[in-house]
Structures are given as C-alpha cells and as structure tokens.
Design a protein around this motif. Structure first.
Motif, PDB file in Angstrom:
ATOM      1  N   CYS A 159      42.183  50.630 -51.729  1.00 17.31           N
ATOM      2  CA  CYS A 159      42.174  50.841 -50.271  1.00 17.31           C
ATOM      3  C   CYS A 159      43.159  49.916 -49.557  1.00 17.31           C
ATOM      4  O   CYS A 159      43.796  50.309 -48.585  1.00 17.31           O
ATOM      5  N   ARG A 160      43.285  48.696 -50.048  1.00 21.98           N
ATOM      6  CA  ARG A 160      44.095  47.710 -49.321  1.00 21.98           C
ATOM      7  C   ARG A 160      45.559  47.696 -49.737  1.00 21.98           C
ATOM      8  O   ARG A 160      46.417  47.327 -48.953  1.00 21.98           O
ATOM      9  N   PHE A 207      37.494  58.203 -48.704  1.00 20.94           N
ATOM     10  CA  PHE A 207      37.735  56.892 -48.081  1.00 20.94           C
ATOM     11  C   PHE A 207      38.046  57.101 -46.598  1.00 20.94           C
ATOM     12  O   PHE A 207      39.160  56.808 -46.140  1.00 20.94           O
ATOM     13  N   ARG A 209      37.344  55.699 -43.700  1.00 19.59           N
ATOM     14  CA  ARG A 209      37.786  54.607 -42.835  1.00 19.59           C
ATOM     15  C   ARG A 209      39.132  54.047 -43.271  1.00 19.59           C
ATOM     16  O   ARG A 209      40.035  53.845 -42.467  1.00 19.59           O
ATOM     17  N   ALA A 210      39.258  53.796 -44.555  1.00 20.30           N
ATOM     18  CA  ALA A 210      40.516  53.234 -45.061  1.00 20.30           C
ATOM     19  C   ALA A 210      41.674  54.206 -44.840  1.00 20.30           C
ATOM     20  O   ALA A 210      42.784  53.803 -44.473  1.00 20.30           O
ATOM     21  N   THR A 211      41.406  55.486 -45.047  1.00 18.84           N
ATOM     22  CA  THR A 211      42.472  56.481 -44.886  1.00 18.84           C
ATOM     23  C   THR A 211      42.877  56.601 -43.427  1.00 18.84           C
ATOM     24  O   THR A 211      44.070  56.646 -43.095  1.00 18.84           O
ATOM     25  N   ALA A 213      42.739  54.413 -41.138  1.00 21.47           N
ATOM     26  CA  ALA A 213      43.493  53.225 -40.725  1.00 21.47           C
ATOM     27  C   ALA A 213      44.966  53.358 -41.098  1.00 21.47           C
ATOM     28  O   ALA A 213      45.845  52.949 -40.336  1.00 21.47           O
ATOM     29  N   ASP A 259      34.708  52.648 -49.735  1.00 17.90           N
ATOM     30  CA  ASP A 259      35.629  52.862 -48.609  1.00 17.90           C
ATOM     31  C   ASP A 259      35.807  51.537 -47.892  1.00 17.90           C
ATOM     32  O   ASP A 259      35.104  51.227 -46.935  1.00 17.90           O
ATOM     33  N   ILE A 260      36.733  50.758 -48.397  1.00 18.74           N
ATOM     34  CA  ILE A 260      36.816  49.343 -48.026  1.00 18.74           C
ATOM     35  C   ILE A 260      38.006  49.089 -47.103  1.00 18.74           C
ATOM     36  O   ILE A 260      39.146  49.353 -47.465  1.00 18.74           O
ATOM     37  N   VAL A 261      37.690  48.620 -45.899  1.00 21.02           N
ATOM     38  CA  VAL A 261      38.779  48.377 -44.935  1.00 21.02           C
ATOM     39  C   VAL A 261      39.082  46.882 -44.872  1.00 21.02           C
ATOM     40  O   VAL A 261      38.170  46.061 -44.965  1.00 21.02           O
TER      41      VAL A 261
END
Lengths: 261, 261
Positions: A159-160, A207, A209-211, A213, A259-261
């Motif tokens: 994600c990051r 994902f 939230r991560a997507t 962003a 789903d890690i932001v």
C-alpha cells in the motif's frame, strides 16, 4: 486433442478459421480470467466460458480439468486461464491477450505498438501478482488466516510503496502518450486499457482507502478507468450476470486490515 | 530521446535499421538481465551492456538512470532490464525476448510457435519471481535478515510444492514436443531454451539439494540444460568475464537455510 507430428506441424503454420472461442477459467471468481473476458466482451466476440457451463452439456469444471490433465496435449497450460482457439490452446493471460489483440482489434498494427502494449500488460500482471501476494505472502495453498501476520507486513509495503509506484507509472505513460491521454497506447482502445480498468476496479475493492489516496493524484488513470467503464459493450457486460462479483476467493479480496494508509 | 507526435508516429511504424543493441541492467548481478544477455550472446549479436561500461564513455549506471528518469521518454520502462534498439526502448524481460526473437532467429516463424514460446517464457518468469520471493517474501526494499522468518516459511513451500510443479511441467512439455525432446518448441533453439537453462542454473545455485532431488526425475530438463551449456557461443560466453558470477544481491541467492528438502 491428439495430434501426430505432421498434424502438429501443420497446426503451427495454420491460419485458424474463426470459431467460437473457449475460455477456460475457475467458474466462481473474476481472477486472471477476467482480463480475458473483458477483451472478449469489449470486442463483442463469440465465446463460451466453459467452466461456468453445464456439466451435462460437456462443459463445467470437468471440461476444464480434462484439457488441463490431457497427457496428449502438446501445449498444456501451466494453469488457468487458458483459451482454446480452434486447434490452438493458449495459456498465460498476457499471451492470450496478445494472441487475441489483432483479431479483436484491441492492439495497434505496428510492431512497436504491439511491443509497448504487451510491455504495459506485463507490468499490470506484475502488479496483479503483488496484489494477490498481500493476502498470500507465504503460499497460495494455505489459508489467509494461516499467514495473516506476514500478510499484514506485506500489505503495508504494497500500500505504501508499490501501489503508488505502479499507479504513478501508469499516470506517467498516459500523460506522455503523444496521441493524447485517452488511451495507454496511441489513439485507440487496446487490451491494456481494459486491463488497467480491471486493475483499478480490483484495487478499489481490496484497498479502498490506500487506492483512493493514490488515485487522487493520478487523474489520467481515473479518467481512463471511467472511459472504459462507459464503453457500451463493457457497460452492458458489467451490468450482466456474466460479470461475477468480487469475492473472498479471488485475487482482490476485501480484508480491511490489509488496506493500510 | 525527445520526440514530437509526428516523429513518434513514424517510429511506431518504422522498420528499424540494424544497430548495436543497448542493454540496460544493474551492473553487478545476473538478475533478469541475464535472460536477455543469453539471447544476445547465443546469437552473436552486437550489444553494449551499458551500465557495466565506463561513466567517462557516457555509459555506466548514470546512462541507465538517465534513460529511466527521462521525462520526455514516451515509453519509460517500469524497471530494468530494458533494451534500446534504435529508437525503440523496450522493458519487461519477456517482451524484450519476444522482440529480439525473430531478428536473432531464436523463435519459430509461425504465430503458433511464437505464442507457445512466449507462454513458456512467461511461466519461467513466474517461477523466477517466486524464487526471488523466497528470500524477499515481504519487500524487496527490506534486507533478507529483516524478513527471515517469513523467508523460511515461503522457501519451504517453494522447495516442496512449487519447484517440483514447475520443473515437472517443463519436463512434460519437452517430452511431448512432437518435433523431439531436444528443444522446448519445435526442432530449433529458442529464447525459451536459453531461459530454461538459466533458470536451472539459478535454482541449482540457490537450492542445490531441493533442485537436485527434483531434477533426478526430469531427465529432459537436464539434457536440455546440458545441450544449451555446450552451444559454442554460450560456452565461450559462460567462460568469459562478461558472465557475472551468482552472488547475494541477485534473484538467486545461496542461503543454505532456504534450501529445504
């Protein structure tokens, strides 16, 4: 299909008469088969989604397994999806799309356009594998629950680091397309556009939230995704029962903890 | 390379005059670049291994980085290796090989032979990624030592499940080749043969015990590996300083604890 050396040699050189394509893929998930389905659907091609058919009609999973396990098959696929096009049996998603591209008019005519389209497709395939490995970083043969600590670590990196890196690359090549930003390659729809649409769909599901962003900074990817979704044939397909919903058996799965932001 | 739309359109349709190929890859490892090197070497093609050249001569890592970071480049590679062939810039190992195949006479002439060769190549690529992920199951951006517990788990699955499954598939397609068991596709050397040789080399280096245990049951793979190694141009290359040794920075690394039988 049993062929002797002569029939095999002839088949390698044969111009294949246009027939109904047979797509073979796991019947309950979008998975990698979906990239092929989207190409067939967008082109309005006649095809049978074999493993989703009736066992009684000679289809269903037994028909797929029969081809996979046929010891006489000179070109056995390593895994689904695979496509039967007349006498040809073709595995590997990107190879199937490359084979279908010219006939379905989903790739440019020049060698350079075809090479570039395939290069993009293989980069999409790499990202699909990485997205899958977020929930199965140790083994596809184990349950998610048996590799969850590892999944949490891998998903954080995905994600990051990886998700932004890939999506920004797609944004860059759209922005740099000398023919305009409507497509990935030249001025016409290609199978790579369809696959990028599917990739974004999957990432948004798995994902969200991560997507979101990252997509906030990739307007070209977002616009291309919307344009593909609005293609009349695609729109009809996506609203039909032929489009399977995402679920927890496919490549893209909704585990909120990943789903890690 | 800065091109306007007209020059770009012309390049997409251009027949590229034969020039010295420029291979761009990390200079200290075999890695994925080696699959391209083997094709160029086996064909006796003229090429420059750019990042291994002298900075002073406009080569070296700066030359590779310059192309990677060139914001005017309409077809930026996502990652090395990439090949510069005249005005064309091509990334993704399998796409590079597919592009080189016809010119270097390392692929059959029919569409069917080309599709099958590429399908095999993508399956080799999948196995290469899985081999890499044994020592980096969480992230390429972390040290092995920071993901060793996960690596031990993933390597066990790789050695016990995936390695046999892949090598037995290669054995099956060699055994079923209607043109004989000397090659993967038809009766002539292809880039897939060269890549399978390299795959076996890497597996033997990284997982000597697990690989030997499987290779004992795949005589066709072993014989093909030996046949490629004995090709005069390949033999000369492998004995030359152009062939980098395996090391602990590449895809195939020798961590005895990951060689699990």
């Amino acid at each position: 299909m049993v062929m002797g050396p002569a029939a095999y040699a002839a088949s390698l050189g044969a111009t294949v008469a246009r027939m109904t394509y047979e797509l073979h893929y796991w019947p309950t998930i979008q998975g990698r088969g979906e990239f092929v389905r989207l190409a067939l659907e967008a082109a309005g091609a006649a095809y049978v989604d074999v493993a989703r058919g009736d066992d009684a009609a000679g289809q269903g999973l037994p028909a797929m397994q029969k081809l996979l396990l046929d010891r006489q098959q000179p070109h056995p696929p390593f895994a689904p999806p695979f496509l039967k096009d007349g006498v040809l049996l073709i595995g590997q998603t990107a190879t199937i799309l490359q084979h279908l591209g010219p006939t379905l008019k989903l790739v440019g005519r020049s060698d350079a356009a075809r090479v570039w389209t395939q290069q993009i497709q293989l980069t999409i395939a790499d990202m699909v594998t990485e997205a899958h490995d977020t929930h199965h970083p140790i083994a596809s043969s184990l349950y998610y629950e048996d590799q969850q600590p590892e999944a949490l670590r891998r998903a954080a990196v995905f994600c990051r680091e990886r998700l932004p890196k890939y999506l920004r690359w797609f944004e860059a090549i759209i922005a740099r397309n000398p023919a305009g930003t409507r497509h990935l390659v030249g001025g016409k729809l290609s199978y790579a556009d369809l696959s990028l649409f599917q990739l974004v769909e999957g990432l948004r599901y798995a994902f969200p939230r991560a997507t979101q962003a990252v997509l906030a900074g990739t307007p070209g990817v977002l616009a291309l995704h919307a344009r593909v979704a609005a293609l009349p044939k695609l729109k009809a397909y996506l609203a039909s029962p032929r489009r399977l919903p995402f679920n927890q058996q496919g490549i893209f799965r909704q585990y909120p903890e990943l789903d890690i932001v």
